[in-house]
Design a protein around this motif. Structure first.
Motif, mmCIF file in Angstrom:
data_model
loop_
_atom_site.group_PDB
_atom_site.id
_atom_site.type_symbol
_atom_site.label_atom_id
_atom_site.label_comp_id
_atom_site.label_asym_id
_atom_site.label_seq_id
_atom_site.Cartn_x
_atom_site.Cartn_y
_atom_site.Cartn_z
ATOM 1 N N PHE A 66 36.569 23.927 43.700
ATOM 2 C CA PHE A 66 35.960 23.991 45.029
ATOM 3 C C PHE A 66 34.846 22.962 45.174
ATOM 4 O O PHE A 66 34.696 22.344 46.231
ATOM 5 C CB PHE A 66 35.419 25.400 45.286
ATOM 6 N N ASN A 98 36.300 19.462 45.695
ATOM 7 C CA ASN A 98 36.872 19.269 47.031
ATOM 8 C C ASN A 98 35.862 19.504 48.156
ATOM 9 O O ASN A 98 36.204 19.369 49.333
ATOM 10 C CB ASN A 98 38.060 20.211 47.220
ATOM 11 N N TRP A 139 34.663 22.253 49.189
ATOM 12 C CA TRP A 139 35.044 23.410 49.986
ATOM 13 C C TRP A 139 33.903 24.420 50.007
ATOM 14 O O TRP A 139 33.133 24.530 49.056
ATOM 15 C CB TRP A 139 36.295 24.075 49.408
ATOM 16 N N GLN A 140 33.816 25.175 51.090
ATOM 17 C CA GLN A 140 32.777 26.191 51.204
ATOM 18 C C GLN A 140 33.005 27.312 50.186
ATOM 19 O O GLN A 140 34.145 27.722 49.944
ATOM 20 C CB GLN A 140 32.770 26.793 52.610
ATOM 21 N N THR A 141 31.928 27.766 49.587
ATOM 22 C CA THR A 141 31.997 28.925 48.691
ATOM 23 C C THR A 141 31.330 30.100 49.393
ATOM 24 O O THR A 141 30.133 30.350 49.247
ATOM 25 C CB THR A 141 31.307 28.619 47.348
ATOM 26 N N GLN A 187 39.007 31.244 55.634
ATOM 27 C CA GLN A 187 39.516 30.001 55.058
ATOM 28 C C GLN A 187 39.320 29.986 53.545
ATOM 29 O O GLN A 187 40.212 29.583 52.783
ATOM 30 C CB GLN A 187 38.808 28.797 55.692
ATOM 31 N N THR A 188 38.155 30.450 53.096
ATOM 32 C CA THR A 188 37.873 30.499 51.661
ATOM 33 C C THR A 188 38.798 31.489 50.959
ATOM 34 O O THR A 188 39.326 31.210 49.882
ATOM 35 C CB THR A 188 36.406 30.888 51.418
ATOM 36 N N ARG A 218 42.165 29.966 50.432
ATOM 37 C CA ARG A 218 42.193 29.005 49.318
ATOM 38 C C ARG A 218 42.145 29.711 47.966
ATOM 39 O O ARG A 218 42.801 29.281 47.007
ATOM 40 C CB ARG A 218 41.022 28.031 49.460
#
Length: 403
Positions: free
Chosen positions: A307, A310, A312-314, A319-320, A323
């Motif tokens: 994450f 990339n 990406w939001q944690t 959406q999280t 993923r």
């Protein structure tokens, strides 16, 4: 071709008696009624006003001939008249609100009669006093008849002027066929609204109660299972208890305190000293302090790294979660996500497929007789121009087995 040689412009004033969550002037609410009808035919010098209970001659007259029925938010008025016996089969429809919506490119903004009149440069001064009464739920049955008549005449005559301006524009711009197709869609949706659909509200209430019980049990089990390493204040039913509906708390459970911050609780500590004087003399002194508790995340170190790479939001967003299902499928977080989605599924069933349909059904929801749903079909709402539905949303019916 639409030609303004045989039209009837109409408008109604009604009572506002439907309770929440129904719109107060809901046409299909049994207690709502027409208080005053105003109409103006082609070449009429004046608007004709018809009082409550006197609509029958008007309906019989226009039922014998093919006419173009014109109004602003026309389906609303037609539904009231259909309850009195009006049939739409002989008529074409023209909604000045819908034309304005189409002409403006389906963009946002008000489609009120005042705003549309202003758009076409038509002088129109709305009676603010009566308008404000309608806003707060004071229906036409509680307004002075002379004032209401004047208000209604103004609305009908302005609607006629708007209609004629639109017909002229339609002809000049050569898009008559398109407008005709758009207006022809009003009839079927108005009929669908009028006839509604039978709905077994009593059985739905029983099923919803079962779902709510399932949700309550599942939520308690979820909290007990996934907060065993939390301090007692966050897992024993207190105000700070873990809330599966909170994306912040879900994010903290998944990613740990490093992502969402530590858990914080305010506690009262007892000090090793007493008050020396005053009303509390001899009592132990206390103070409030904030304690912080670190939370270990459930997501694997490998996925945390993925994450981060990339960007990406944690967090606990949908959406999280999506993923994580793909990239952390064999880890502890997969069990957490599966349990969380079970709760969200139950919540969605109750909030989307039960409550709205029960709340918007008309009839005795405690009897064996079916209730009826009369959904609105909205032509002038979406930015894309597609039809939408509300109260309840008939475009959001679950076609899957919800058991």
């Amino acid at each position: 071709m639409y030609k303004p040689d045989k039209y009837t412009v109409l408008d109604l004033e009604t009572s506002i008696r439907a309770p929440q969550p129904h719109f107060g002037a809901a046409p299909m609410w049994p207690a709502n009624r027409t208080i005053m009808l105003g109409f103006k035919n082609t070449n009429d010098d004046e608007t004709t006003i018809v009082g409550e209970g006197q609509e029958a001659p008007f309906i019989r007259a226009i039922s014998k001939q093919q006419r173009l029925l014109v109004g602003h938010n026309l389906p609303f008025d037609l539904l009231y008249l259909m309850r009195k016996g009006l049939h739409l089969s002989n008529h074409r429809l023209w909604d000045t609100q819908k034309f304005f919506y189409i002409e403006r490119g389906k963009s946002g903004g008000s489609t009120s009669l005042e705003n549309v009149a202003k758009h076409y440069g038509i002088p129109f001064k709305k009676d603010i006093e009566i308008k404000e009464r309608f806003k707060v739920g004071i229906g036409a049955d509680k307004i002075d008849a002379d004032l209401l008549r004047e208000y209604l005449v103004s609305d009908v005559e302005v609607t006629e002027q708007i209609f004629l301006a639109q017909v002229k524009l339609c002809t000049e711009k050569y898009f008559t066929r398109y407008v005709r197709a758009m207006m022809d869609s009003l009839g079927p949706t108005t009929q669908m609204n009028f006839y509604g659909i039978a709905f077994d509200a009593r059985s739905a209430k029983v099923e919803m109660a079962t779902k709510e019980d399932q949700l309550s049990v599942a939520t308690a089990e979820f909290v007990e299972k996934w907060t065993r390493d939390y301090p007692a204040a966050f897992r024993t039913g207190g105000a700070a208890e873990f809330n599966p509906a909170s994306s912040v708390q879900v994010g903290r459970r998944l990613w740990g305190s490093a992502s969402a911050g530590p858990l914080r609780e305010t506690v009262t500590e007892t000090l090793d000293e007493t008050y020396k004087s005053g009303a509390k003399k001899g009592q132990q002194k206390t103070r409030k302090v904030t304690r912080e508790h670190e939370v270990a995340g459930l997501v694997s170190a490998k996925t945390v790294k993925l994450f981060a790479q990339n960007k990406w939001q944690t967090d606990g967003s949908a959406q999280t979660i999506k993923r994580l299902k793909k990239h952390d499928a064999e880890e502890v977080s997969a069990d957490f996500v599966a349990d969380l989605e079970h709760l969200r599924h139950l919540n969605k069933e109750i909030g989307t497929y039960y409550k709205p349909y029960i709340n918007y059904s008309i009839g005795d929801t405690t009897s064996d007789e079916p209730s009826v749903l009369y959904p609105n079909f909205n032509h002038c709402v979406t930015a894309t121009g597609r039809l939408s539905s509300s109260k309840p949303n008939f475009q959001n019916i679950n076609g899957k087995n919800t058991a």
